[in-house]
Write an enzyme that holds these catalytic residues in place. Structure first.
Site, PDB file in Angstrom:
ATOM      1  N   LEU A  75       0.815  -1.214   0.000  1.00  0.00           N
ATOM      2  CA  LEU A  75       0.000   0.000   0.000  1.00  0.00           C
ATOM      3  C   LEU A  75       0.849   1.264   0.000  1.00  0.00           C
ATOM      4  O   LEU A  75       0.415   2.304  -0.481  1.00  0.00           O
ATOM      5  CB  LEU A  75      -0.916   0.018   1.235  1.00  0.00           C
ATOM      6  CG  LEU A  75      -1.945  -1.102   1.335  1.00  0.00           C
ATOM      7  CD1 LEU A  75      -2.689  -1.016   2.660  1.00  0.00           C
ATOM      8  CD2 LEU A  75      -2.923  -1.039   0.171  1.00  0.00           C
ATOM      9  N   GLY A  76       2.042   1.182   0.570  1.00  0.00           N
ATOM     10  CA  GLY A  76       2.890   2.366   0.647  1.00  0.00           C
ATOM     11  C   GLY A  76       4.094   2.113   1.521  1.00  0.00           C
ATOM     12  O   GLY A  76       4.314   1.000   2.020  1.00  0.00           O
ATOM     13  N   GLN A  77       4.895   3.173   1.715  1.00  0.00           N
ATOM     14  CA  GLN A  77       6.122   3.084   2.499  1.00  0.00           C
ATOM     15  C   GLN A  77       6.077   4.103   3.616  1.00  0.00           C
ATOM     16  O   GLN A  77       5.978   5.306   3.358  1.00  0.00           O
ATOM     17  CB  GLN A  77       7.343   3.339   1.613  1.00  0.00           C
ATOM     18  CG  GLN A  77       8.683   3.178   2.320  1.00  0.00           C
ATOM     19  CD  GLN A  77       9.071   1.719   2.513  1.00  0.00           C
ATOM     20  OE1 GLN A  77       8.656   0.855   1.751  1.00  0.00           O
ATOM     21  NE2 GLN A  77       9.872   1.439   3.532  1.00  0.00           N
ATOM     22  N   PRO A 128       7.435  -0.690   5.162  1.00  0.00           N
ATOM     23  CA  PRO A 128       6.307  -0.723   4.218  1.00  0.00           C
ATOM     24  C   PRO A 128       5.007  -1.151   4.894  1.00  0.00           C
ATOM     25  O   PRO A 128       5.003  -1.764   5.956  1.00  0.00           O
ATOM     26  CB  PRO A 128       6.759  -1.767   3.192  1.00  0.00           C
ATOM     27  CG  PRO A 128       7.658  -2.680   3.976  1.00  0.00           C
ATOM     28  CD  PRO A 128       8.360  -1.820   4.968  1.00  0.00           C
ATOM     29  N   ASP A 149       4.334  13.435  15.650  1.00  0.00           N
ATOM     30  CA  ASP A 149       4.575  13.252  14.211  1.00  0.00           C
ATOM     31  C   ASP A 149       3.272  13.405  13.424  1.00  0.00           C
ATOM     32  O   ASP A 149       2.988  12.635  12.519  1.00  0.00           O
ATOM     33  CB  ASP A 149       5.194  11.879  13.947  1.00  0.00           C
ATOM     34  CG  ASP A 149       5.874  11.814  12.582  1.00  0.00           C
ATOM     35  OD1 ASP A 149       6.226  12.885  12.030  1.00  0.00           O
ATOM     36  OD2 ASP A 149       6.041  10.700  12.055  1.00  0.00           O
TER      37      ASP A 149
END
Length: 650
Positions: free
Chosen positions: A334-336, A341, A453
């Site tokens: 799906l993404g990093q 990941p 964050d």
């Protein structure tokens, strides 16, 4: 061909829809609690029961692309999951209730409870027949029969209820299909509505008592007789009126049925062996991976909260995760994230879960992993992503979250095509939702949590584009009424960090407020704070550009062009005002989260205070390499160990 043979053939063809539906299901990977349910053991989303010989399994499942869940029994040893019985066919459980759903014994009855503990299905036994409700147990046997009894499930005199007496869509060897004259109980088979929906469909199969003492096996299509066996002679069925569907029609129907049956058997056999081969390949891959990880590859480590003991999050085995993600294939990626990941995994009868695999070589990985598991397991809010489980096996550190179909907010607002989906009212709702989630972390939860964050890539969107704050690897808990702390290791994302945190390591709820202000400006403008380029301001950031427009009374120039038609100018100016209040240089000048929520919901724009100059205002570079930044420079000078994530513009 005899009428009995025709009946059996049609019954086989009739059953193939439910078998076909089963082929779309995945194997369960939940923990097994034995073969019996009693007063102290029940089935949840994370557990199943398995018969003593391992032939059958029972638990929650979601067929195909259906987002609803049901209690069912299926063959345990078949690679293609084949369901033989379903309880709550007419009252499914939604995916949002599954974390709290239960199948248990209550007052001597088996019941299905949803997330609000409302009874969706029950065996409906008269409690007066139960001599001692605390002794009532339900056992799943190797013939697929679920028996509710008064403590002794081997003695039929103690049986209170059996699934064989209440079939759903499948006849099993030893199960009942007919009419009990003594109890007046009619056992009827009812088809699934379709391959993805086990709720009652149009076809029913039953035994009917004719007034002339002849028994008929009848298949109905709604209220119309679809087929019947004819009367029972004592040895076999004679052809009924619909077999006399003429001989010409019968000659056509039988070959079609035979061909359909043969095709089905061929397809089923092909799928079975293909799945079996795939399982062997995955098993081999799993063994190889386990042998190459640290240690013996067998050790399981449970994470504990030092104050509360074991955390309230289920453990998932590495093997089950490898199967669910197809060995972490690129197709499922799906993404990093900052620490590794994220993959899409299919669990528990088709439920989609996001699998975050922390990088094994990350220096911060182990601390952030434990921190995130302990924190999120104890947080519950509609605007926070939910932790569904974890895996800590050998060198693998994996977190499992609820799957967000629309991924993260940054994939929308920074994409010139997808940003059109988020009109002004939707962006308004997203900003308010993030603020409510942040208010819960800072003030309303059992713990006071500083995220550290917060950014658009850590805001996930569900199917209805509702925002959920995620990624608590860097979050910190502060005690009691304390609202700040300091650290020797500064970690976070450049462009979102408050200056007092980046330079001096001081973090507080006001440093989260600063990050939230940046998020507001990015949502309204559709531009990233870092990597921002403007023809009149070479290498400036979005914050500096926004402040210049605000001082020049040109705030509307900052609004994303895609919002001009749907945007309310007064609301846009109010939100820009709130965003700039959040990013003021002095933390004391920034509003706290409760004030932000009040300002967002207020219709009085005039009463908002005017913001002071923000920090990190500009980062201009002249030809002689001089810098005019007042609050921070590109190379931050600090005594702290600084670890940042760089956000790259699209």
């Amino acid at each position: 061909m005899s009428s009995l043979s025709v009946f059996l053939l049609l019954l086989f063809c009739f059953s193939r829809k439910s078998l076909g539906a089963a082929s779309t299901l995945t194997n369960q990977n939940n923990s097994v609690i034995g073969d019996t349910i009693d007063a102290n053991k029940w089935i949840t989303f994370a557990s199943t029961v398995v018969s003593l010989g391992g032939n059958f399994e029972m638990g929650f499942f979601a067929p195909g692309n259906n987002s609803n869940y049901y209690i069912g029994i299926w063959y345990k040893k078949l690679s293609v999951q084949t369901v033989i019985w379903v309880a709550n066919r007419e009252t499914p459980i939604s995916i949002y209730e599954m974390d709290f759903a239960q199948f248990k014994i209550v007052d001597g009855n088996l019941v299905v409870l949803n997330g609000t503990t409302r009874t969706l299905w029950s065996t409906n036994i008269n409690n007066s027949t139960n001599s001692n409700n605390s002794q009532v147990v339900a056992t799943l046997f190797d013939d697929g029969n679920l028996i509710l009894s008064n403590g002794d499930s081997k003695n039929s005199t103690n049986f209170l209820w059996t699934s064989f007496d209440h079939p759903s869509h499948t006849v099993m060897p030893g199960s009942k299909f007919g009419y009990n004259k003594r109890t007046r109980l009619k056992q009827v088979l009812t088809s699934w509505k379709n391959e993805n929906d086990p709720s009652p469909g149009p076809f029913t199969h039953e035994v009917d008592m004719d007034k002339y003492s002849g028994q008929f096996v009848i298949m109905w299509n709604h209220s119309v007789i679809y087929w019947n066996s004819g009367p029972w002679t004592g040895n076999n069925f004679t052809a009924g009126e619909h077999q006399k569907k003429t001989s010409k029609k019968l000659k056509v129907a039988i070959p079609i049925g035979v061909i359909a049956a043969l095709l089905f058997v061929s397809c089923f056999t092909y799928i079975y062996y293909r799945k079996r081969r795939s399982s062997k390949v995955k098993e081999s891959s799993t063994k190889s991976l386990m042998q190459n990880t640290e240690g013996e590859g067998k050790e399981l480590i449970n994470i504990q909260d030092e104050d509360k003991g074991n955390i309230d999050a289920p453990f998932f085995s590495l093997e089950s995760i490898l199967v669910a993600t197809d060995d972490f294939s690129e197709q499922n990626k799906l993404g990093q994230g900052g620490f590794g990941p994220v993959y899409k995994g299919i669990f528990s009868g088709g439920r989609e879960i996001a699998v975050k695999r922390l990088s094994s070589h990350s220096e911060q990985g182990i601390n952030e992993f434990k921190n995130e598991v302990i924190l999120i397991a104890r947080l519950q809010h509609r605007n926070l992503v939910r932790l569904l489980g974890y895996c800590f096996q050998s060198s693998e550190k994996i977190l499992l979250y609820e799957y967000m179909a629309n991924k993260s907010l940054d994939t929308f607002i920074f994409d010139r095509r997808r940003c059109m989906i988020l009109d002004w009212s939707k962006r308004f709702e997203i900003i308010e939702g993030i603020a409510r989630g942040l208010l819960y972390l800072h003030h309303d939860s059992r713990l006071r949590i500083i995220h550290r964050d917060l950014k658009t890539s850590n805001i996930l969107l569900d199917e209805e584009l509702n925002p959920k704050i995620s990624d608590f690897g860097l979050a910190r808990v502060v005690e009691g009424k304390i609202t700040q702390g300091n650290t020797n290791k500064v970690v976070g994302t450049y462009g979102y960090m408050a200056p007092e945190y980046a330079i001096d390591g001081l973090f507080s709820i006001k440093s989260d407020v600063f990050s939230f202000g940046i998020v507001i400006l990015e949502i309204i403008s559709g531009r990233r704070n870092t990597g921002f380029i403007h023809q009149e301001e070479v290498s400036t950031n979005l914050l500096g550009h926004a402040w210049r427009l605000w001082k020049e009374d040109k705030a509307m120039d900052l609004v994303d062009q895609s919002l001009h038609e749907s945007c309310n100018e007064e609301e846009a100016i109010k939100y820009l005002n709130i965003g700039l209040l959040c990013v003021q240089e002095d933390p004391k000048d920034r509003p706290n989260t409760s004030n932000i929520v009040m300002m967002l919901g207020s219709e009085n724009i005039i009463s908002l205070p005017s913001p002071n100059q923000p920090s990190f205002m500009t980062r201009k570079y002249a030809n002689n390499n001089t810098s005019s930044s007042s609050a921070a420079k590109s190379n931050i000078v600090s005594n702290n160990e600084l670890t940042v994530t760089i956000e790259v513009g699209r």
